[in-house]
Design an enzyme around this catalytic site. Structure first.
Site, PDB file in Angstrom:
ATOM      1  CG  HIS A 144      -1.779   1.197   1.397  1.00 55.29           C
ATOM      2  ND1 HIS A 144      -3.136   1.199   1.181  1.00 55.29           N
ATOM      3  CD2 HIS A 144      -1.456   2.471   1.773  1.00 55.29           C
ATOM      4  CE1 HIS A 144      -3.607   2.414   1.405  1.00 55.29           C
ATOM      5  NE2 HIS A 144      -2.611   3.210   1.777  1.00 55.29           N
ATOM      6  CD  GLU A 145       1.580   3.400   3.822  1.00 58.46           C
ATOM      7  OE1 GLU A 145       1.584   4.435   3.140  1.00 58.46           O
ATOM      8  OE2 GLU A 145       0.688   3.146   4.654  1.00 58.46           O
ATOM      9  CG  HIS A 148       0.194   6.132  -0.853  1.00 57.41           C
ATOM     10  ND1 HIS A 148      -0.990   6.604  -1.394  1.00 57.41           N
ATOM     11  CD2 HIS A 148      -0.138   5.602   0.356  1.00 57.41           C
ATOM     12  CE1 HIS A 148      -1.989   6.374  -0.545  1.00 57.41           C
ATOM     13  NE2 HIS A 148      -1.502   5.755   0.523  1.00 57.41           N
ATOM     14  CE1 TYR A 159      -3.947   9.689   0.340  1.00 54.44           C
ATOM     15  CE2 TYR A 159      -3.924  11.110   2.265  1.00 54.44           C
ATOM     16  CZ  TYR A 159      -3.969   9.857   1.703  1.00 54.44           C
ATOM     17  OH  TYR A 159      -4.019   8.748   2.524  1.00 54.44           O
ATOM     18  CD  GLU A 168      -5.328   5.755   1.446  1.00 58.55           C
ATOM     19  OE1 GLU A 168      -5.487   4.591   1.868  1.00 58.55           O
ATOM     20  OE2 GLU A 168      -4.229   6.319   1.476  1.00 58.55           O
ATOM     21  CG  ASP A 223      -9.402  10.012   6.086  1.00 56.76           C
ATOM     22  OD1 ASP A 223      -8.165  10.191   6.013  1.00 56.76           O
ATOM     23  OD2 ASP A 223      -9.977   9.006   5.630  1.00 56.76           O
ATOM     24  CG  HIS A 228      -7.524   6.430   4.898  1.00 51.19           C
ATOM     25  ND1 HIS A 228      -7.094   7.714   5.109  1.00 51.19           N
ATOM     26  CD2 HIS A 228      -6.415   5.718   4.591  1.00 51.19           C
ATOM     27  CE1 HIS A 228      -5.776   7.792   4.935  1.00 51.19           C
ATOM     28  NE2 HIS A 228      -5.336   6.591   4.622  1.00 51.19           N
TER      29      HIS A 228
HETATM   30  N1  ASN Z   1      -1.138   4.824   6.465  1.00 52.10           N
HETATM   31  C1  ASN Z   1      -1.755   5.981   5.887  1.00 52.10           C
HETATM   32  C2  ASN Z   1      -1.940   5.755   4.411  1.00 52.10           C
HETATM   33  O1  ASN Z   1      -1.083   5.271   3.733  1.00 52.10           O
HETATM   34  C3  ASN Z   1      -0.963   7.197   6.086  1.00 52.10           C
HETATM   35  C4  ASN Z   1      -1.729   8.335   5.598  1.00 52.10           C
HETATM   36  O2  ASN Z   1      -2.715   8.728   6.185  1.00 52.10           O
HETATM   37  N2  ASN Z   1      -1.342   8.877   4.457  1.00 52.10           N
HETATM   38  O3  ASN Z   1      -2.958   6.102   3.890  1.00 52.10           O
HETATM   39 ZN    ZN Z   2      -2.642   5.185   2.052  1.00 54.33          ZN
END
Ligand code: ASN
Ligand code: ZN
Ligand code: CA
Length: 313
Positions: A144-145, A148, A159, A168, A223, A228
């Site tokens: 996931h990370e 990004h 975002y 996301e 958020d 998310h």
């Molecule tokens: N873990 C979160 C994400 O990857 C960190 C964030 O809020 N960007 O979405």
């Molecule tokens: Zn994320």
């Protein structure tokens, strides 16, 4: 320097032993592998926060090929797994497709219950032991990370609001493609004391309070406008595309994970853009599937039905 390439070994967060690439120099082995032709390096942040100028921290080293920090072992080995997925599946050479070094820091913050791509590198908290264990223990979290970073280098989805929810969701989709035995996100690191739960579900986003249809989207300010939360809508479309099923009266015939990944990867690279909304995502996926499988293909039909089933037209 191939002469200094070595193989390290160590136990990950869940206690499993694994191997990974390291470099030998001056009496130490470093968590810094170059055998893929790019650098993959893992640092100890020593509890500075994710916004500290002292990141990435100290490059982790060992006097033998055995590494004893499970957080570091998994951050490093899983960064390699994600690199290999993108390289072997799409021919992509690192997140920027130009061989950028992949840098990770572990032990970020104090009992921090999060992980993130901060624009230049990945950061992982240790978790508080109740809500999360060490976050690098989840392959889907690392997928996931690092996705990004791929998104930042391609469509660069803003975002916030719908483009943020797509950003996301793209990270969840490829996280689930890489950690491919389920459609849950974060299950290996979330609430270690509770079996069977996860941070998010792509097969049923409503299980954790996220919408599975555009009609039920969150429109408030939290958020970044629910990035998310509303990711659930696109996550459900991707799940239905791959696995098939029916939702809100629409039947979808599944085309499998591999074709679904191809469609999203092509959409991300060629058709999505910074301000894409859900409707643009539907069009981008249809166009990508048309390029790959033909305008009259079963795959294009599946994409259309998957988006109709989540209320996106
Ligand atoms: N873990 C979160 C994400 O990857 C960190 C964030 O809020 N960007 O979405
Ligand atoms: Zn994320
Ligand atoms: Ca998973």
């Amino acid at each position: 320097n191939a002469a200094n390439d070595a193989t390290g070994t160590g136990k990950g967060v869940l206690g499993d032993t694994k191997t990974f690439d390291v470099t030998y120099s001056g009496g130490y082995y470093y968590l810094d592998g170059t055998s893929r032709g790019i650098e993959i390096a893992t640092y100890d942040a020593k509890h500075v926060p994710y916004y500290s100028p002292n990141l990435p921290g100290t490059l982790i080293r060992s006097s033998s090929t055995t590494f004893s920090d499970p957080a570091a072992v998994d951050a490093h080995a899983y960064a390699e797994r994600v690199y290999d997925y993108y390289k072997n599946t799409f021919g992509r050479n690192s997140y920027d497709n130009k061989g950028a070094p992949i840098i990770s820091s572990v032990h970020v913050g104090n009992k921090w219950n999060n992980a993130a791509w901060i624009g230049t590198q990945m950061v992982y908290g240790d978790g508080d032991g109740t809500t999360f264990r060490t976050l690098s223990g989840g392959l889907d979290v690392i997928g996931h990370e690092l996705t990004h970073a791929v998104t930042q280098s391609t469509a660069d989805l803003i975002y916030q609001g719908e483009s943020g929810a797509l950003n996301e969701s793209i990270s969840d989709i490829f996280g689930a493609m890489i950690d491919s035995d389920d459609w849950d996100i974060g299950e290996d690191v979330y609430t270690p004391g509770i079996a069977g739960d996860a941070l998010r579900s792509m097969s049923d986003p409503t299980k954790y309070g996220d919408p599975d249809n555009y009609a039920n989207r969150y429109t408030g300010p939290d958020d970044n406008g629910g990035v998310h939360t509303n990711s659930g809508i696109n996550n459900k479309a991707a799940y239905l595309m791959a696995q098939g099923g029916s939702a809100y009266g629409v039947q979808v015939s599944g085309i499998g994970r591999a074709k679904t990944a191809n469609i999203y990867y092509r959409a991300l690279n060629y058709y999505l853009y910074s301000s894409s909304n859900f409707s643009s995502m539907r069009q981008a996926a249809i166009q990508a599937a048309t390029d790959l499988y033909g305008a009259n293909s079963a795959e294009v039909n599946t994409v259309k039905n998957a988006y109709s089933a989540v209320g996106v037209y």
